[in-house]
Scaffold this active site. Structure first.
Site, PDB file in Angstrom:
ATOM      1  N   GLY A 116      48.268  50.850  34.287  1.00 10.33           N
ATOM      2  CA  GLY A 116      49.532  51.708  34.503  1.00 10.33           C
ATOM      3  C   GLY A 116      49.432  52.915  34.681  1.00 10.33           C
ATOM      4  O   GLY A 116      50.817  53.635  34.839  1.00 10.33           O
ATOM      5  N   LYS A 117      48.349  53.573  35.182  1.00  5.64           N
ATOM      6  CA  LYS A 117      48.574  55.329  35.224  1.00  5.64           C
ATOM      7  C   LYS A 117      49.152  55.366  36.612  1.00  5.64           C
ATOM      8  O   LYS A 117      49.944  56.468  36.686  1.00  5.64           O
ATOM      9  CB  LYS A 117      47.036  55.724  35.118  1.00  5.64           C
ATOM     10  CG  LYS A 117      46.318  55.340  33.799  1.00  5.64           C
ATOM     11  CD  LYS A 117      44.688  55.722  33.893  1.00  5.64           C
ATOM     12  CE  LYS A 117      43.826  55.030  34.849  1.00  5.64           C
ATOM     13  NZ  LYS A 117      43.677  53.688  34.534  1.00  5.64           N
ATOM     14  N   GLU A 155      31.392  22.111  22.368  1.00  2.76           N
ATOM     15  CA  GLU A 155      32.629  22.701  21.976  1.00  2.76           C
ATOM     16  C   GLU A 155      33.110  22.513  20.618  1.00  2.76           C
ATOM     17  O   GLU A 155      33.797  23.291  19.952  1.00  2.76           O
ATOM     18  CB  GLU A 155      33.536  22.464  23.121  1.00  2.76           C
ATOM     19  CG  GLU A 155      32.998  22.780  24.305  1.00  2.76           C
ATOM     20  CD  GLU A 155      32.832  24.294  24.571  1.00  2.76           C
ATOM     21  OE1 GLU A 155      33.475  24.987  23.793  1.00  2.76           O
ATOM     22  OE2 GLU A 155      31.927  24.718  25.309  1.00  2.76           O
TER      23      GLU A 155
END
Ligand code: ADP
Ligand code: MG
Ligand code: ZN
Length: 640
Positions: free
Chosen positions: A229-230, A447
């Site tokens: 968000g700069k 898994e």
């Protein structure tokens, strides 16, 4: 970001003076054409007819000639209209011969005659028409072409911009009304906002600061990982400050012509000074702010010149005028020291990856733009997205909405958002992939091996979901663990159990099938990286203790680790990593051995269902006999 409208004032400035140029050029061109045509006497009815000298004499004698002009090179004369009425007023000419009697003859015939000076025949009008007008025409043409090449003041308007706004700053200027972003659009990042609010306040009410004699920083540098968000923050500053906002990307300064970058920097600051108070935002400033190298090779002359100009301009302007320079970068470590020293970018505002609260707030901001079902629990999504940037979260919300549309719903439900999280983390499902039943069995054991070992360890995050549906990112299945609360610190035990969990996939294959497959490649990579970091950066090995053996070269752009130890030590480090992983593997294997019954039971269940939730998994697994399972969370992990 809304596509910016061009600044209307700039627009007019360009177009109004242009139109008169066009008219003047057309007028001049027309005059020249007329002039050229008339030089050929094609339009003129007054032809000059050349006659022999003898004919001239006989005409004089017969009394037809009315008036004669004599010059050194030509004799012009007019005849009375009696004889050639259809040619009345026509002039004749003849070339003079050495005739001393001519004067007497003319006198006798009663003809008006006289000499004409050569110079006076060149009338001022003809000079203007033949010389000044063409010069003016070509001059204006050149002027106009140059103007077209340069483009308009904002560097991109004006249709023709052959060299990309050559020499101009290339900055886009937004007026107050054009910036729609406000601080409210930026969720989280409160510390960054606080610092920026002060700057905005300075631009809006400078008296308050001047009364005390406080000077505000000339510039602030926004640093942080990509997508946090700069750029958004800088736009919000412009929206809140109610002053003009110059937006330019660092790369816009770098051109193919040497000196262009410096000229653009100069132009940018000149434009900014005219519009002050205003904000100048240089995005991705590392494109020009890179460290100047001391090698003396002039391969980077252009960039260094640009940087030098930027440094000079930042020193030169008067901060009380109200120009604030904002820069943004995700590689602050490569910036030139001179750029970072106080007096230039003296404030460094860190815009870091959002924490859980921040993630929830960002999700909320973006969820406002889509229709959501009442069951949506953004906090849960925030919990499942450790390490996601603001841009990722905005993407997740949008993907969720797209999912809902695909499913034919009118509002985005929680399952859509969860699917979007998986989509962003692991890519979309690859249903078309054909996997043989035997391979599917191996994947299921792999898994379940991860999940089981994670569940049977103390310092491990609870299992959220297990799936063996292949994904487009190459994973044949994965186990998702989601922590309950946000962690800022990881203990040695956390990391060790994480490595054990990572090795458990391969361990399960080995244990159940006495074989190993390529499916563990990603696990191995992650485990090795973790183990290396433990040894070289976190000081978590007994062998080396608290010695830094690696240095991180890029703070925000992921791991660019560089060894800073001797080659001998490096070998020992590798040995230590091997030992760590081998021990972890043995531990995973022993856990699986203790739970062999559950392993095959769960694997069959997963094979049948393809995707199971953490609750289903825990129900079948049941509590451990001697120890109670306290789910201590570890960072979110998506292992194959
Ligand atoms: P960068 O730091 O790379 O300049 P951007 O400012 O361009 O990142 O952010 C990209 C997008 O991510 C923004 O347009 C916005 O939609 C979203 N975003 C990032 N951070 C935030 C935040 N704190 N609040 C709201 N949206 C955000
Ligand atoms: Mg940006
Ligand atoms: Zn795995």
């Amino acid at each position: 970001m809304k596509k910016p409208e061009k600044d209307p004032t700039n627009r007019k400035k360009f177009h109004l003076p242009t139109n008169p140029w066009v008219y003047i050029l057309i007028l001049l061109g027309a005059v020249m054409i007329v002039n050229m045509l008339s030089m050929g006497n094609m339009l003129s009815g007054n032809r000059t007819e050349y006659v022999e000298y003898s004919k001239f004499l006989s005409m004089v004698d017969s009394g037809q000639v009315q008036a004669v002009e004599i010059t050194d090179t030509l004799i012009r004369f007019t005849v009375s209209s009696g004889m050639f009425p259809w040619r009345s007023g026509n002039t004749y000419a003849t070339y003079p011969v050495d005739d001393p009697n001519l004067v007497q003859r003319l006198y006798k015939a009663g003809v008006e005659f006289g000499g004409v000076s050569q110079e006076s025949r060149v009338s001022i009008l003809s000079v203007i028409v033949n010389l000044v007008l063409p010069l003016a025409f070509y001059g204006l043409m050149i002027f106009w072409i140059v103007k077209m090449i340069r483009g308009s003041k904002d560097g991109k308007g004006g249709g023709f911009n052959l060299l990309g706004g050559f020499g101009k700053s290339g900055a886009k200027m937004y007026n107050v009304s054009e910036v729609t972003k406000r601080f409210a659009d930026v969720a989280g990042q409160d510390e960054a906002k606080d610092q920026l609010i002060e700057m905005v306040d300075f631009l809006n009410r400078p008296e308050k600061y001047k009364a005390i004699g406080a000077k505000l920083p000339k510039g602030a540098l926004l640093v942080g990982p990509p997508g946090t968000g700069k750029t958004l923050l800088a736009q919000a500053v412009a929206g809140e400050a109610k002053v003009p906002f110059f937006f330019v990307s660092g790369s816009a300064f770098v051109e193919m012509f040497v000196g262009t970058g410096a000229a653009r920097v100069r132009d940018l600051f000149k434009e900014a000074a005219e519009k002050a108070p205003c904000i100048v935002f240089i995005d991705e400033i590392d494109a020009i702010g890179k460290k100047r190298d001391g090698t003396g090779l002039n391969a980077n002359d252009e960039r260094e010149q640009t940087l030098n100009q930027l440094l000079a301009e930042m020193d030169g302007f008067d901060p009380s005028k109200g120009i604030i320079i904002l820069g943004a970068t995700n590689r602050p470590e490569i910036l030139d020291k001179a750029l970072l020293r106080p007096g230039r970018f003296d404030r460094r505002i860190t815009v870091d990856l959002p924490d859980m609260k921040g993630r929830e707030a960002i999700l909320r901001v973006h969820a406002k733009n889509i229709a959501t079902a009442p069951d949506v629990d953004l906090a849960a999504i925030a919990r499942a997205t450790v390490g996601a940037s603001g841009a990722d979260l905005a993407n997740i919300i949008n993907e969720g909405a797209l999912c809902a549309v695909r499913a034919g719903r009118t509002a985005t439900a929680q399952c859509d958002l969860e699917a979007a999280v998986e989509l962003v983390i692991a890519g979309s499902e690859r249903k078309s992939m054909v996997i043989s039943p035997e391979e599917k069995r191996i994947v299921a054991y792999h898994e379940i091996g991860h999940a089981l070992v994670a569940a049977r360890q103390k310092h491990s995050a609870p299992v959220h979901k297990i799936t063996i549906i292949p994904r487009t990112n190459g994973a044949l299945g994965y186990t998702m663990q989601v922590e309950e609360t946000e962690r800022v610190l990881m203990s040695r035990e956390d990391l060790e159990s994480k490595i054990v969990t990572l090795t458990a996939g391969r361990a399960a294959e080995e244990f159940a099938f006495k074989t190993c497959t390529t499916g563990a490649a990603n696990d191995i990579e992650q485990a090795t990286k973790l183990a290396r970091n433990m040894v070289t950066r976190f000081g978590m090995s007994d062998k080396f203790g608290m010695v830094a053996l690696d240095t991180q070269t890029s703070l925000y752009l992921g791991d660019g680790a560089q060894a800073i130890c001797s080659p001998e030590t490096s070998t020992l480090v590798d040995k230590e990593i091997q030992r760590l992983i081998a021990e972890s593997y043995d531990k995973a294997l022993s856990i699986l051995r203790d739970n062999a019954q559950k392993l095959s039971e769960l694997s069959s269940y997963l094979l049948e269902k393809e995707t199971i939730t953490g609750e289903e998994f825990m129900e079948i697994l049941g509590p451990e006999q001697n120890e109670k399972v306290t789910p201590l969370p570890v960072g979110n992990e998506s292992a194959e």
